[in-house]
Design a protein around this motif. Structure first.
Motif, PDB file in Angstrom:
ATOM      1  N   GLU A 109      -4.303   1.419 -17.536  1.00  0.00           N
ATOM      2  CA  GLU A 109      -5.644   2.020 -17.500  1.00  0.00           C
ATOM      3  C   GLU A 109      -5.688   3.229 -16.580  1.00  0.00           C
ATOM      4  OE1 GLU A 109      -8.098   1.478 -19.399  1.00  0.00           O
ATOM      5  OE2 GLU A 109      -7.213  -0.245 -20.426  1.00  0.00           O
ATOM      6  N   ARG A 112      -4.391   6.087 -18.570  1.00  0.00           N
ATOM      7  CA  ARG A 112      -5.404   6.511 -19.543  1.00  0.00           C
ATOM      8  C   ARG A 112      -6.509   7.311 -18.860  1.00  0.00           C
ATOM      9  NH1 ARG A 112      -7.989   2.148 -23.185  1.00  0.00           N
ATOM     10  NH2 ARG A 112      -8.997   4.067 -23.878  1.00  0.00           N
ATOM     11  N   SER A 113      -6.798   6.976 -17.597  1.00  0.00           N
ATOM     12  CA  SER A 113      -7.871   7.672 -16.881  1.00  0.00           C
ATOM     13  C   SER A 113      -7.508   9.127 -16.592  1.00  0.00           C
ATOM     14  CB  SER A 113      -8.184   6.941 -15.570  1.00  0.00           C
ATOM     15  OG  SER A 113      -7.108   7.040 -14.651  1.00  0.00           O
ATOM     16  N   SER A 456     -11.519   2.439 -16.292  1.00  0.00           N
ATOM     17  CA  SER A 456     -11.964   2.327 -17.682  1.00  0.00           C
ATOM     18  C   SER A 456     -13.484   2.330 -17.764  1.00  0.00           C
ATOM     19  CB  SER A 456     -11.396   1.054 -18.315  1.00  0.00           C
ATOM     20  OG  SER A 456     -11.812  -0.095 -17.593  1.00  0.00           O
ATOM     21  N   ARG A 459     -14.616   5.887 -17.268  1.00  0.00           N
ATOM     22  CA  ARG A 459     -14.376   6.621 -18.516  1.00  0.00           C
ATOM     23  C   ARG A 459     -15.469   6.321 -19.536  1.00  0.00           C
ATOM     24  NH1 ARG A 459      -9.723   8.825 -20.740  1.00  0.00           N
ATOM     25  NH2 ARG A 459      -9.775   9.071 -23.007  1.00  0.00           N
ATOM     26  N   TYR A 460     -15.820   5.049 -19.689  1.00  0.00           N
ATOM     27  CA  TYR A 460     -16.877   4.652 -20.623  1.00  0.00           C
ATOM     28  C   TYR A 460     -18.191   5.343 -20.264  1.00  0.00           C
ATOM     29  CZ  TYR A 460     -19.734   1.508 -23.508  1.00  0.00           C
ATOM     30  OH  TYR A 460     -20.603   0.999 -24.445  1.00  0.00           O
TER      31      TYR A 460
END
Length: 604
Positions: A109, A112-113, A456, A459-460
């Motif tokens: 994660e 991904r960030s 995450s 990000r959302y």
């Protein structure tokens, strides 16, 4: 001079034998801290049997993560039956703990960030028409009779609960199954509240009421228990009045057996018209932490309860009870100062309760019907939706301890608001649902202190609202090896900076001065957790809308119709009042004229 030698030896660190103090090694220091922590744990256990082992070093039988919550990754080997507890002290051991992530998941994660954000349109804040149509049933209390012993009932309930969990795991394997309550003792609290309540009040956060509305509970109360159910939109001050109106109309259309009431502990900002505009979000973020307490909506809630209840054997003076919460009442806004900084403990406590108003009910009691002499209002809802704050507002004093920590109340309790009307507050528990974990964290259903991987969720959030603009962040150019004087001479190029979840955390850490002590770099984890707390508190607003809010003019037309209807009713009432006043004036005039004609002096 000789007389001062002992004093000199004391200052220089020499003992009476003229030896220096022994150096304290790091190994001995660690051993000393270990012994000190062990003494603290032992002392805490002696003082309070429900104390939580934050250090994780005490040799206690702490329920495992799988005992309380289960996710889609939970396996059968990790499933451990929750043990039943007896007594008041054991009742406070109902601690909700979430599954820990592995280091590989956290690193995944984090990587991904670092990727650029995929910005979504405003329409993404609209829930889909069938988004919550699929729901997961909650565990029911199995049937029993008086010939069964308590042990037999407990065993039957445990077996039924285990079967329910197993069925969910098999049916929704591979799907995005949310965390949900796995402690049977907490579900037993809910069963008792449903059994003794005449009216069920579901408290929902207005920022996403469908997320906090257990569809399975609604179906059970209306179709099986056949009791009235009321939905309460709490924290209504965080969104615009039109958003509240739209959600109310949506629920009235979608759930005809549900009555809606609104509540808020604080007044709404009059300038809040569009709660999705960037300027409104920035103003919301600058809102002071401490606000003027002014509960609004208690009259609305009690009025709806009066309209739906039918219990002729219980006499309640609803008129005087509702009148106590008039805005003209000077005592309405008097509230004890309640410390809401309890972010470390997820354990409920009875310390904040007033024995004059509250009693703990025994969940082992075999009363399965509402009390014939009382009207019981049962409050149910997810953690952190504000059930305890609602009760304190109704009582106009702190009778239930509150906390921003989700699930602070871990037992149900009754509080009398009149001689024969009582509130029943249940523990906040997480119903199973098919929702993203990130949304669960942002909605306040997850203890932020236990978040291992906050990126995450950031990000959302950032993909749905302009988070960097709301927080007034500047790109962390130096951290990416960029120089503003060389590489970003043009302002347009600065504005085209590719934001990511990690860069937002880095910029916020620089803005707030959050740095790691060793490397002096930005403390992105602390910054991310701070953003999550601001979101849970409503200072960063993530407000979802009903279907058609942006894509149609449905709710605008309904609003116009309601305004026209209200004006028509007001004009009709004004005409009736004018007619009544005109008739009274005519009677008074005629009476005065008759009195003049029949002067008593003329009669003499």
């Amino acid at each position: 001079m000789i007389a001062f030698l002992p004093f000199i030896f004391y200052l220089t660190g020499y003992t009476a034998n003229m030896h220096r103090r022994i150096p304290y090694s790091g190994k001995k220091k660690r051993q000393q801290l270990k012994e000190k922590n062990a003494k603290k744990i032992e002392k805490a256990n002696l003082a309070d049997s429900s104390s939580f082992d934050y250090l994780g070093k005490a040799k206690k039988n702490i329920p495992s993560l799988s005992e309380n919550f289960v996710s889609e990754s939970a396996s059968k080997e990790n499933v451990v039956n929750a043990k039943s507890h007896d007594g008041d002290n054991d009742r406070t051991k109902l601690v909700s703990v979430f599954e820990k992530l592995t280091s590989q998941q956290i690193e995944k994660e984090r990587l991904r960030s670092m990727k650029p954000l995929q910005r979504l349109s405003k329409d993404c804040l609209e829930i889909k028409t069938n988004e919550f149509d699929e729901y997961i049933d909650f565990p029911k209390r199995p049937a029993w009779d008086y010939n069964m012993t308590k042990e037999e009932i407990d065993q039957q309930e445990q077996e039924s609960f285990d079967t329910w969990v197993k069925d969910i795991e098999e049916k929704h394997r591979g799907e995005e199954l949310s965390w949900f309550e796995r402690n049977l003792e907490v579900w037993r609290q809910l069963w008792r509240v449903l059994e003794i309540s005449d009216i069920i009040l579901i408290v929902m956060d207005i920022r996403n009421p469908m997320l906090h509305f257990p569809r399975s509970l609604y179906e059970y109360v209306t179709n099986v228990l056949k009791r009235p159910i009321i939905g309460i939109f709490n924290k209504a001050d965080l969104v615009s009045e039109f958003t509240v109106f739209a959600w109310k109309k949506y629920f009235e259309e979608k759930f005809p057996n549900l009555r809606i009431a609104t509540f808020s502990c604080y007044p709404r900002n009059p300038s809040l018209i569009d709660d999705t505009a960037t300027y409104a979000l920035k103003k919301q973020a600058k809102r002071p932490k401490e606000r003027y307490y002014h509960a609004q909506g208690v009259q609305n809630i009690l009025s709806v309860c009066r309209d739906v209840i039918h219990k002729p054997d219980v006499s309640v003076d609803w008129k005087s009870l509702i009148a106590q919460y008039s805005e003209n009442n000077p005592d309405l806004n008097v509230n004890d100062t309640d410390n809401n900084e309890d972010d470390d403990s997820d354990t409920g406590s009875m310390m904040g309760l007033d024995d004059e108003f509250s009693t703990i009910l025994d969940i082992a009691s075999r009363e399965i019907h509402p009390h014939k002499d009382y009207i019981t209002l049962g409050l149910v809802g997810h953690p952190n939706v504000g059930k305890s704050s609602l009760i304190n507002s109704i009582m106009r004093k702190t009778v239930v301890s509150t906390s921003r920590t989700p699930g602070h109340t871990k037992h149900f309790q009754t509080i009398h608001i009149s001689d024969n009307v009582r509130l029943c507050d249940s523990p906040g528990l997480v119903f199973p649902a098919l929702i993203p974990r990130a949304l669960q964290i942002l909605s306040g259903m997850y203890p932020i202190a236990q978040v291992q991987e906050p990126y995450s969720s950031i990000r959302y959030l950032a993909e749905r609202i302009p988070l960097e603009k709301v927080l007034s962040l500047t790109p962390p150019l130096d951290l990416y090896g960029l120089n503003t004087s060389d590489d970003f001479d043009d302002l347009d190029e600065i504005q085209e900076f590719q934001w990511s979840a990690l860069s937002i955390c880095e910029a916020f850490a620089e803005q707030r001065g959050f740095h790691i002590a060793k490397a002096a770099g930005p403390d992105v984890y602390r910054a991310a957790n701070n953003i999550l707390r601001l979101t849970a508190d409503g200072r960063i607003l993530l407000s979802f809308k009903p279907p058609g809010f942006f894509s149609s003019t449905k709710y605008e037309k309904l609003k116009v119709q309601e305004v026209d209807k209200k004006e028509l009713e007001d004009n009709s009432s004004a005409s009736e009042e004018q007619g009544f006043e005109r008739q009274n004036l005519l009677l008074i005039t005629r009476g005065g004229f008759s009195a003049l004609l029949s002067d008593p002096e003329d009669d003499n």
